[in-house]
Write a protein that holds these residues in place. Structure first.
Motif, PDB file in Angstrom:
ATOM      1  N   GLY A   1       0.307  -1.166  -0.523  1.00 13.15           N
ATOM      2  CA  GLY A   1       0.016  -0.232  -0.298  1.00 13.15           C
ATOM      3  C   GLY A   1       0.630   0.838   0.020  1.00 13.15           C
ATOM      4  O   GLY A   1       0.130   2.627   0.507  1.00 13.15           O
ATOM      5  N   LEU A   2       2.082   1.246  -0.517  1.00 19.66           N
ATOM      6  CA  LEU A   2       2.705   2.478  -0.143  1.00 19.66           C
ATOM      7  C   LEU A   2       2.916   3.130  -0.783  1.00 19.66           C
ATOM      8  O   LEU A   2       2.719   2.615  -2.543  1.00 19.66           O
ATOM      9  CB  LEU A   2       4.689   1.997  -0.028  1.00 19.66           C
ATOM     10  CG  LEU A   2       5.433   3.046   0.260  1.00 19.66           C
ATOM     11  CD1 LEU A   2       5.077   3.235   1.545  1.00 19.66           C
ATOM     12  CD2 LEU A   2       6.740   2.564   0.778  1.00 19.66           C
ATOM     13  N   SER A   3       2.805   4.500  -1.460  1.00 18.91           N
ATOM     14  CA  SER A   3       2.588   5.082  -2.395  1.00 18.91           C
ATOM     15  C   SER A   3       3.633   5.434  -2.362  1.00 18.91           C
ATOM     16  O   SER A   3       4.667   6.343  -2.287  1.00 18.91           O
ATOM     17  CB  SER A   3       1.667   6.228  -1.958  1.00 18.91           C
ATOM     18  OG  SER A   3       2.210   7.651  -2.866  1.00 18.91           O
ATOM     19  N   THR A   4       3.942   5.572  -4.022  1.00 21.06           N
ATOM     20  CA  THR A   4       5.350   5.819  -4.432  1.00 21.06           C
ATOM     21  C   THR A   4       5.780   7.274  -4.825  1.00 21.06           C
ATOM     22  O   THR A   4       6.829   7.831  -5.828  1.00 21.06           O
ATOM     23  CB  THR A   4       6.571   5.045  -5.500  1.00 21.06           C
ATOM     24  OG1 THR A   4       5.632   4.868  -6.134  1.00 21.06           O
ATOM     25  CG2 THR A   4       6.959   4.020  -4.666  1.00 21.06           C
ATOM     26  N   ASP A   5       4.678   7.900  -5.125  1.00 19.42           N
ATOM     27  CA  ASP A   5       4.458   9.228  -5.867  1.00 19.42           C
ATOM     28  C   ASP A   5       5.112  10.047  -5.483  1.00 19.42           C
ATOM     29  O   ASP A   5       5.021  10.152  -3.717  1.00 19.42           O
ATOM     30  CB  ASP A   5       3.000   9.801  -5.822  1.00 19.42           C
ATOM     31  CG  ASP A   5       2.148   8.447  -6.824  1.00 19.42           C
ATOM     32  OD1 ASP A   5       3.042   7.558  -7.537  1.00 19.42           O
ATOM     33  OD2 ASP A   5       1.115   8.289  -7.282  1.00 19.42           O
ATOM     34  N   GLY A   6       5.010  11.807  -5.492  1.00 20.14           N
ATOM     35  CA  GLY A   6       5.489  12.681  -5.160  1.00 20.14           C
ATOM     36  C   GLY A   6       7.301  13.279  -5.718  1.00 20.14           C
ATOM     37  O   GLY A   6       7.696  12.167  -6.339  1.00 20.14           O
ATOM     38  N   MET A   7       7.498  14.347  -4.850  1.00 17.45           N
ATOM     39  CA  MET A   7       8.689  14.477  -5.013  1.00 17.45           C
ATOM     40  C   MET A   7      10.270  13.420  -5.263  1.00 17.45           C
ATOM     41  O   MET A   7      11.109  13.191  -6.657  1.00 17.45           O
ATOM     42  CB  MET A   7       9.206  15.527  -4.746  1.00 17.45           C
ATOM     43  CG  MET A   7      10.927  15.903  -4.953  1.00 17.45           C
ATOM     44  SD  MET A   7      11.489  17.569  -3.584  1.00 17.45           S
ATOM     45  CE  MET A   7      10.129  18.540  -2.590  1.00 17.45           C
ATOM     46  N   PHE A   8      10.044  12.637  -4.684  1.00 19.79           N
ATOM     47  CA  PHE A   8      11.412  11.478  -4.334  1.00 19.79           C
ATOM     48  C   PHE A   8      10.506  10.067  -4.366  1.00 19.79           C
ATOM     49  O   PHE A   8      11.305   9.419  -4.529  1.00 19.79           O
ATOM     50  CB  PHE A   8      12.144  11.432  -2.556  1.00 19.79           C
ATOM     51  CG  PHE A   8      12.329  12.551  -2.311  1.00 19.79           C
ATOM     52  CD1 PHE A   8      14.049  13.164  -3.223  1.00 19.79           C
ATOM     53  CD2 PHE A   8      11.817  13.692  -1.961  1.00 19.79           C
ATOM     54  CE1 PHE A   8      14.719  14.717  -2.866  1.00 19.79           C
ATOM     55  CE2 PHE A   8      12.136  15.320  -1.363  1.00 19.79           C
ATOM     56  CZ  PHE A   8      13.404  15.449  -1.550  1.00 19.79           C
ATOM     57  N   GLY A   9       9.974  10.021  -5.703  1.00 21.31           N
ATOM     58  CA  GLY A   9       9.102   8.301  -5.257  1.00 21.31           C
ATOM     59  C   GLY A   9       9.742   8.252  -6.782  1.00 21.31           C
ATOM     60  O   GLY A   9      10.164   8.822  -7.495  1.00 21.31           O
ATOM     61  N   GLY A  10      10.081   6.374  -6.731  1.00 25.27           N
ATOM     62  CA  GLY A  10      10.859   5.599  -7.664  1.00 25.27           C
ATOM     63  C   GLY A  10      10.009   5.813  -9.378  1.00 25.27           C
ATOM     64  O   GLY A  10      10.623   4.684 -10.231  1.00 25.27           O
ATOM     65  N   GLY A  11       8.092   5.940  -9.329  1.00 25.92           N
ATOM     66  CA  GLY A  11       7.876   5.394 -10.280  1.00 25.92           C
ATOM     67  C   GLY A  11       7.895   3.776 -10.137  1.00 25.92           C
ATOM     68  O   GLY A  11       8.101   2.844  -9.300  1.00 25.92           O
ATOM     69  N   GLU A  12       8.137   3.843 -11.895  1.00 28.40           N
ATOM     70  CA  GLU A  12       8.034   2.289 -12.525  1.00 28.40           C
ATOM     71  C   GLU A  12       9.165   1.819 -11.696  1.00 28.40           C
ATOM     72  O   GLU A  12       9.387   0.389 -11.347  1.00 28.40           O
ATOM     73  CB  GLU A  12       8.177   2.310 -13.379  1.00 28.40           C
ATOM     74  CG  GLU A  12       6.623   2.868 -14.306  1.00 28.40           C
ATOM     75  CD  GLU A  12       5.471   1.999 -13.936  1.00 28.40           C
ATOM     76  OE1 GLU A  12       5.696   0.480 -13.839  1.00 28.40           O
ATOM     77  OE2 GLU A  12       4.794   2.177 -13.399  1.00 28.40           O
ATOM     78  N   ALA A  13      10.777   2.530 -12.010  1.00 23.96           N
ATOM     79  CA  ALA A  13      11.379   1.611 -11.573  1.00 23.96           C
ATOM     80  C   ALA A  13      11.618   1.094  -9.838  1.00 23.96           C
ATOM     81  O   ALA A  13      12.467  -0.013  -9.432  1.00 23.96           O
ATOM     82  CB  ALA A  13      12.938   2.860 -11.466  1.00 23.96           C
ATOM     83  N   GLU A  14      11.211   1.914  -9.563  1.00 24.24           N
ATOM     84  CA  GLU A  14      10.962   1.399  -7.439  1.00 24.24           C
ATOM     85  C   GLU A  14      10.007   0.372  -7.521  1.00 24.24           C
ATOM     86  O   GLU A  14      10.257  -0.284  -7.124  1.00 24.24           O
ATOM     87  CB  GLU A  14      10.442   2.519  -7.337  1.00 24.24           C
ATOM     88  CG  GLU A  14      10.704   2.321  -5.251  1.00 24.24           C
ATOM     89  CD  GLU A  14       9.997   3.630  -4.718  1.00 24.24           C
ATOM     90  OE1 GLU A  14       9.425   2.787  -3.618  1.00 24.24           O
ATOM     91  OE2 GLU A  14      10.531   4.703  -4.590  1.00 24.24           O
TER      92      GLU A  14
END
Length: 98
Positions: free
Chosen positions: A46-59
């Motif tokens: 459930g961890l959101s990776t959006d935002g300034m330091f989010g990794g997107g697809e790579a994360e």
């Protein structure tokens, strides 16, 4: 001259037995690592990776590697004790000739 041998020499494990025990320990540690990895996965679902330091697809792509590495380090640091339990069962099964 009489040669004195230690009674412990008669029960000392052979190199083959030591190697087999080491393989059993690695197998038990691998099992605990796999178990810990599966237990850690829901922490990140459930961890959101959006935002300034989010990794997107790579994360999202590399997250499973991170979880596996954390599980491996957890087991290396002592884990939750599953390795010893699994190893004891493996030894018991071996003694029973299974």
């Amino acid at each position: 001259m009489i040669e004195v041998t230690s009674p412990l020499a008669a029960i000392a494990p052979t190199p083959a037995q030591l190697a087999q025990t080491a393989r059993m320990r690695r197998t038990a540690e691998d099992f605990e690592t796999s178990f810990m990895s599966q237990m850690m996965k829901p922490m990140f679902e459930g961890l959101s990776t959006d935002g300034m330091f989010g990794g997107g697809e790579a994360e999202a792509t590399w997250r499973s590697f991170l979880i596996d590495a954390m599980a491996k380090q957890t087991v290396k640091a002592g884990g939750i004790g599953l390795t010893d339990t699994v190893m004891a069962e493996m030894i018991k099964m071996q003694e029973q000739g299974r």
